[in-house]
Design a protein around this motif. Structure first.
Motif, PDB file in Angstrom:
ATOM      1  N   THR A  72       0.881  -1.397   0.091  1.00 22.03           N
ATOM      2  CA  THR A  72       0.044  -0.003  -0.132  1.00 22.03           C
ATOM      3  C   THR A  72       0.850   1.200  -0.111  1.00 22.03           C
ATOM      4  OG1 THR A  72      -1.816  -1.136   1.189  1.00 22.03           O
ATOM      5  CG2 THR A  72      -1.853   1.332   1.239  1.00 22.03           C
ATOM      6  N   LEU A  73       0.610   2.129  -1.021  1.00 19.51           N
ATOM      7  CA  LEU A  73       1.391   3.456  -1.072  1.00 19.51           C
ATOM      8  C   LEU A  73       0.717   4.594   0.024  1.00 19.51           C
ATOM      9  CD1 LEU A  73       2.066   3.245  -4.775  1.00 19.51           C
ATOM     10  CD2 LEU A  73       3.768   2.844  -2.791  1.00 19.51           C
ATOM     11  N   LEU A  74       1.403   5.088   0.595  1.00 19.74           N
ATOM     12  CA  LEU A  74       0.729   6.339   1.353  1.00 19.74           C
ATOM     13  C   LEU A  74       1.458   7.670   1.009  1.00 19.74           C
ATOM     14  CD1 LEU A  74       0.431   4.456   4.847  1.00 19.74           C
ATOM     15  CD2 LEU A  74      -1.359   4.724   3.139  1.00 19.74           C
ATOM     16  N   GLY A  75       0.871   8.682   1.043  1.00 24.74           N
ATOM     17  CA  GLY A  75       1.440  10.170   0.639  1.00 24.74           C
ATOM     18  C   GLY A  75       0.947  11.164   1.573  1.00 24.74           C
ATOM     19  N   THR A  76       1.374  12.440   1.270  1.00 32.11           N
ATOM     20  CA  THR A  76       0.946  13.725   1.724  1.00 32.11           C
ATOM     21  C   THR A  76      -0.157  14.342   0.833  1.00 32.11           C
ATOM     22  OG1 THR A  76       2.732  14.759   0.891  1.00 32.11           O
ATOM     23  CG2 THR A  76       3.161  13.577   2.978  1.00 32.11           C
ATOM     24  N   GLU A  77      -0.425  15.556   1.387  1.00 35.54           N
ATOM     25  CA  GLU A  77      -1.169  16.457   0.386  1.00 35.54           C
ATOM     26  C   GLU A  77      -0.647  16.948  -1.001  1.00 35.54           C
ATOM     27  OE1 GLU A  77       1.364  19.575   1.346  1.00 35.54           O
ATOM     28  OE2 GLU A  77       0.857  18.095   2.621  1.00 35.54           O
ATOM     29  N   SER A  78       0.745  16.703  -1.058  1.00 35.97           N
ATOM     30  CA  SER A  78       1.364  17.119  -2.133  1.00 35.97           C
ATOM     31  C   SER A  78       1.054  16.079  -3.420  1.00 35.97           C
ATOM     32  CB  SER A  78       2.824  17.120  -2.197  1.00 35.97           C
ATOM     33  OG  SER A  78       3.179  18.303  -1.169  1.00 35.97           O
ATOM     34  N   TRP A  79       0.455  15.081  -2.920  1.00 35.32           N
ATOM     35  CA  TRP A  79       0.172  13.880  -4.040  1.00 35.32           C
ATOM     36  C   TRP A  79      -0.989  14.239  -4.684  1.00 35.32           C
ATOM     37  CZ3 TRP A  79       1.579   8.290  -4.332  1.00 35.32           C
ATOM     38  CH2 TRP A  79       2.793   7.949  -3.583  1.00 35.32           C
ATOM     39  N   ASN A  80      -1.784  15.225  -4.387  1.00 38.61           N
ATOM     40  CA  ASN A  80      -2.915  15.615  -5.040  1.00 38.61           C
ATOM     41  C   ASN A  80      -2.996  16.410  -6.410  1.00 38.61           C
ATOM     42  OD1 ASN A  80      -5.884  16.039  -5.424  1.00 38.61           O
ATOM     43  ND2 ASN A  80      -6.183  17.456  -3.537  1.00 38.61           N
ATOM     44  N   ASP A  81      -2.322  15.625  -7.035  1.00 40.24           N
ATOM     45  CA  ASP A  81      -1.917  16.430  -8.384  1.00 40.24           C
ATOM     46  C   ASP A  81      -2.170  15.368  -9.534  1.00 40.24           C
ATOM     47  OD1 ASP A  81      -0.719  17.506 -10.775  1.00 40.24           O
ATOM     48  OD2 ASP A  81       1.069  18.098  -9.882  1.00 40.24           O
ATOM     49  N   PRO A  82      -3.392  15.498 -10.162  1.00 37.64           N
ATOM     50  CA  PRO A  82      -3.795  14.359 -11.095  1.00 37.64           C
ATOM     51  C   PRO A  82      -3.061  14.132 -12.248  1.00 37.64           C
ATOM     52  CG  PRO A  82      -5.836  15.518 -10.502  1.00 37.64           C
ATOM     53  CD  PRO A  82      -4.648  16.226  -9.902  1.00 37.64           C
ATOM     54  N   ALA A  83      -2.565  15.218 -12.774  1.00 38.60           N
ATOM     55  CA  ALA A  83      -1.699  15.374 -14.049  1.00 38.60           C
ATOM     56  C   ALA A  83      -0.124  14.584 -13.609  1.00 38.60           C
ATOM     57  CB  ALA A  83      -1.255  16.742 -14.390  1.00 38.60           C
ATOM     58  N   ALA A  84       0.326  14.898 -12.418  1.00 41.89           N
ATOM     59  CA  ALA A  84       1.459  14.429 -12.291  1.00 41.89           C
ATOM     60  C   ALA A  84       1.353  12.900 -11.850  1.00 41.89           C
ATOM     61  CB  ALA A  84       2.304  14.937 -10.943  1.00 41.89           C
ATOM     62  N   LEU A  85       0.525  12.420 -11.262  1.00 38.90           N
ATOM     63  CA  LEU A  85       0.226  10.800 -10.983  1.00 38.90           C
ATOM     64  C   LEU A  85      -0.280  10.249 -12.316  1.00 38.90           C
ATOM     65  CD1 LEU A  85      -1.970  11.128  -7.609  1.00 38.90           C
ATOM     66  CD2 LEU A  85       0.570  10.850  -7.974  1.00 38.90           C
ATOM     67  N   ALA A  86      -0.813  10.996 -13.221  1.00 41.88           N
ATOM     68  CA  ALA A  86      -0.973  10.205 -14.435  1.00 41.88           C
ATOM     69  C   ALA A  86       0.205   9.507 -15.255  1.00 41.88           C
ATOM     70  CB  ALA A  86      -1.784  10.751 -15.286  1.00 41.88           C
ATOM     71  N   ASN A  87       1.190  10.299 -14.888  1.00 42.40           N
ATOM     72  CA  ASN A  87       2.428   9.805 -15.713  1.00 42.40           C
ATOM     73  C   ASN A  87       2.851   8.511 -15.052  1.00 42.40           C
ATOM     74  OD1 ASN A  87       2.810  12.082 -17.283  1.00 42.40           O
ATOM     75  ND2 ASN A  87       3.888  13.066 -15.869  1.00 42.40           N
ATOM     76  N   ALA A  88       2.666   8.084 -13.818  1.00 40.84           N
ATOM     77  CA  ALA A  88       3.042   6.819 -13.360  1.00 40.84           C
ATOM     78  C   ALA A  88       1.979   5.768 -13.593  1.00 40.84           C
ATOM     79  CB  ALA A  88       3.137   6.939 -11.711  1.00 40.84           C
ATOM     80  N   GLY A  89       0.806   6.176 -14.034  1.00 43.30           N
ATOM     81  CA  GLY A  89      -0.307   4.822 -14.418  1.00 43.30           C
ATOM     82  C   GLY A  89      -0.511   4.246 -13.418  1.00 43.30           C
ATOM     83  N   ALA A  90      -0.855   2.815 -13.744  1.00 42.34           N
ATOM     84  CA  ALA A  90      -1.293   1.915 -12.951  1.00 42.34           C
ATOM     85  C   ALA A  90      -0.236   1.322 -11.898  1.00 42.34           C
ATOM     86  CB  ALA A  90      -1.662   0.639 -13.571  1.00 42.34           C
ATOM     87  N   ALA A  91       1.046   1.823 -11.920  1.00 41.82           N
ATOM     88  CA  ALA A  91       2.124   1.358 -10.913  1.00 41.82           C
ATOM     89  C   ALA A  91       1.699   1.933  -9.809  1.00 41.82           C
ATOM     90  CB  ALA A  91       3.293   1.880 -11.359  1.00 41.82           C
ATOM     91  N   ILE A  92       0.717   2.936  -9.730  1.00 39.42           N
ATOM     92  CA  ILE A  92       0.559   3.666  -8.232  1.00 39.42           C
ATOM     93  C   ILE A  92      -0.826   3.276  -7.706  1.00 39.42           C
ATOM     94  CG2 ILE A  92       2.542   5.004  -8.132  1.00 39.42           C
ATOM     95  CD1 ILE A  92       0.600   7.327  -8.966  1.00 39.42           C
ATOM     96  N   ASN A  93      -1.627   2.458  -8.768  1.00 42.15           N
ATOM     97  CA  ASN A  93      -3.016   2.472  -8.294  1.00 42.15           C
ATOM     98  C   ASN A  93      -3.167   2.044  -6.868  1.00 42.15           C
ATOM     99  OD1 ASN A  93      -4.891   2.960 -10.366  1.00 42.15           O
ATOM    100  ND2 ASN A  93      -4.845   0.715 -11.030  1.00 42.15           N
ATOM    101  N   GLY A  94      -4.279   2.823  -6.244  1.00 43.36           N
ATOM    102  CA  GLY A  94      -4.539   2.526  -4.781  1.00 43.36           C
ATOM    103  C   GLY A  94      -3.918   3.459  -3.942  1.00 43.36           C
ATOM    104  N   ALA A  95      -3.121   4.377  -4.328  1.00 47.73           N
ATOM    105  CA  ALA A  95      -2.109   5.363  -3.471  1.00 47.73           C
ATOM    106  C   ALA A  95      -3.119   5.982  -2.779  1.00 47.73           C
ATOM    107  CB  ALA A  95      -1.150   5.944  -4.053  1.00 47.73           C
ATOM    108  N   ILE A  96      -2.942   6.081  -1.290  1.00 46.20           N
ATOM    109  CA  ILE A  96      -3.841   7.056  -0.422  1.00 46.20           C
ATOM    110  C   ILE A  96      -2.942   8.170   0.139  1.00 46.20           C
ATOM    111  CG2 ILE A  96      -5.142   6.790   1.782  1.00 46.20           C
ATOM    112  CD1 ILE A  96      -5.407   3.749   0.866  1.00 46.20           C
TER     113      ILE A  96
END
Length: 584
Positions: A459-483
């Motif tokens: 399970t991947l856990l992060g901070t408020e700085s993860w709230n960036d859809p465009a940046a997360l999209a580059n990682a694709g399915a590799a980070i599915n489920g990150a909270i």
């Protein structure tokens, strides 16, 4: 020496009266007269030296404001913009409860000379709000000219922060009704601004006939007509500029980094504050901290001397708040913090933004109670942000009975993440269930992809700085489920949040971020206490302390230190960020 023109009818009346000479201010010193002569003949180097010598001595109080202004204007003519802005700052610090149209206009001219077009428009908008029709005519030429030079990004930014209807119209910006205050805030009647009375400016030297030199209204209008290039409002064409002064309205100051490395974040927060006061921009006092802690503290001390300013919103960064908040507390000056710094709230200081511990506690609680995670690792950048979050997570997780199987650091922006991969490989043998990565979304996603390459089910856990859809999209399915947790989620189904987002998007053409949201809520809180009749700092502090829970961009609840924000728990899944409902 060229006679000084008297700019105010009030001075003409003074000359017409038969008052004893003892009622008049003393004639200016020889140094001041030297400075004026040098300025009149365009010898700005000599003028600067003499104005500074005059001010560094013990200047006659009647002439000090003019000396500061003329010094800044001379520095402007010498293309010394930084020095001119510093002089205007000195003037404001010495007379914090005074407002000069010409000072705001000159400040805008200085900013424009440094290619800071949006900041120049903000300064000219401030000047416009108190300017006479003749002065507004001069300002109109500047504003319309610069509006044509804006890049697309600058126009988008200006659309968010320039809210005075007349100024927006001449800039060709969207209809101001698109950013009207949110309906649920109610019809708020703020204290009516006082009628602007012209201030008594430095009189001419003793012996000069004030009545004879006072310009007619037609002459004043002619002097304010446009020239090529247009001189600053109140320049040498009017020797003693009129000085409107705001003295009896309720105002709130905004301390934000509008220049410097945090400029983008400061402008976002300013957009939120201006939305909260869209129909009453005259109640905002905007001050640029430049992201400098010392400047923030100095600005609080200066604003404390202005009785019309009843509260301060900001600063934005913890380093600034750590020095500014103690000053506000010592002076019993209500301050609503927009930073994540811990332990600063209490008394006259209120925490409006979410804190580091608040989001870590929410994240750990969900991981432990819902996901039943007992063993976690921490991978973080070796900087202040990463270290502080790593320490907070470890403390909260172990307090809940969890076990940290290991920690690993990397340098900010590191591209070789082989040590991360090796660490996760080792931890997998120790029953690793989750990894906490406190970093900005783009870098965090890259780290997370390496983690998942060794432990696909972790399970991947992060901070408020993860709230960036465009940046997360580059990682694709590799980070599915990150909270991760944040204090604002633009796609929330909460009605008040939806209304805020829709108002903001209509006005700016983009979705708001947490910076606009938290600043909007701080502004909304101040408007609530103004609406309830607070007219002193004591009343503002008392009403903020007693303010019941309310909804704006987010939800603020009464708590120790004034407020606590409701946070959103978020999850990245299949290319989208979604809000996690309780129990899911």
């Amino acid at each position: 020496m060229r006679p000084l023109l008297a700019a105010l009818p009030a001075l003409a009346l003074l000359a017409a009266c038969t008052q004893p000479a003892s009622h008049l201010p003393p004639a200016p010193s020889y140094t001041f007269r030297q400075a004026e002569d040098a300025f009149a003949r365009g010898d700005y180097v000599v003028a600067v030296a003499n104005y500074r010598r005059f001010l560094d001595a013990t200047p006659e109080e009647a002439y000090a404001p003019r000396a500061y202004y003329q010094l800044a204007l001379a520095q402007h003519h010498l293309h010394q913009q930084d020095a001119s802005l510093a002089t205007l700052d000195e003037l404001k610090q010495r007379y914090p409860n005074r407002h000069w149209v010409q000072v705001d206009a000159l400040r805008g001219d200085d900013e424009l000379a440094e290619d800071k077009r949006v900041q120049a428009l903000i300064d000219w908008e401030q000047a416009w709000q108190q300017a006479s029709p003749a002065e507004q005519s001069r300002l109109r030429g500047r504003i319309e000219s610069v509006a044509k030079q804006l890049t697309d990004d600058e126009r988008t930014e200006a659309n968010q922060v320039v809210l005075t209807p007349a100024v927006r119209e001449m800039m060709g910006l969207n209809d101001l009704m698109a950013v009207a205050p949110m309906p649920e805030s109610g019809e708020i009647e703020l204290t009516k601004p006082a009628e602007i009375e012209p201030d008594i400016v430095p009189p001419p030297p003793a012996g000069e006939d004030v009545a004879a030199t006072a310009p007619t209204e037609a002459a004043e209008t002619a002097a304010m007509e446009e020239a090529e290039p247009p001189p600053p409002v109140g320049s040498e064409t009017i020797a003693v500029p009129p000085v409107p002064e705001v003295t009896s309205t309720t105002r709130v100051a905004c301390l934000l980094p509008l220049t410097g490395p945090d400029h983008a974040y400061g402008m976002r927060a300013l957009a939120g504050l201006r939305l909260a006061f869209a129909d009453a921009p005259q109640h905002l006092v905007i001050r640029d901290t430049g992201g400098d802690p010392a400047s923030s503290a100095a600005l609080v001390r200066a604003l404390d001397k202005d009785p019309t300013v009843l509260a301060v919103i900001g600063p934005l960064r913890s380093s600034e708040s750590e020095v500014a908040a103690p000053v506000a507390e010592r002076e019993h000056f209500p301050m609503l913090l927009l930073s994540q710094g811990e332990g600063l709230a209490g008394g006259s200081v209120f925490q409006v933004a979410m804190t580091r511990n608040q989001q870590v506690v929410l994240l750990v609680g969900y991981a432990a109670d819902t996901l039943k995670i007992e063993r976690a690792g921490i991978i973080y950048p070796n900087d202040g942000y990463g270290t502080a979050f790593a320490e907070a997570f470890e403390a909260a997780f172990t307090a809940r009975g969890g076990h940290i199987v290991g920690t690993e650091t990397y340098q900010p922006g590191e591209t070789d993440l082989s040590t991360v991969t090796a660490a996760v490989r080792d931890w997998s043998g120790a029953g690793l269930q989750a990894v906490f990565i406190p970093d900005a979304a783009r870098m965090a996603a890259a780290v997370a992809a390496h983690v998942r390459s060794e432990a696909p089910e972790v399970t991947l856990l992060g901070t408020e700085s993860w709230n960036d859809p465009a940046a997360l999209a580059n990682a694709g399915a590799a980070i599915n489920g990150a909270i991760f947790a944040d204090s604002f989620f633009a796609n929330s189904t909460r009605p008040s949040t939806r209304e805020f987002v829709e108002h903001f998007e209509r006005g700016s053409g983009r979705a708001p971020t947490v910076f606009e949201a938290q600043a909007f809520d701080a502004g909304l809180a101040v408007r609530r206490v103004f609406e309830n009749g607070a007219t002193s700092r004591e009343q503002v502090a008392a009403q903020l302390t007693a303010l019941s829970n309310f909804e704006g961009a987010g939800v603020l609840r009464s708590a120790d230190g004034g407020f606590q924000r409701d946070l959103s728990l978020l999850r990245y899944r299949d290319g989208q960020i979604e809000e996690i409902t309780p129990g899911s």
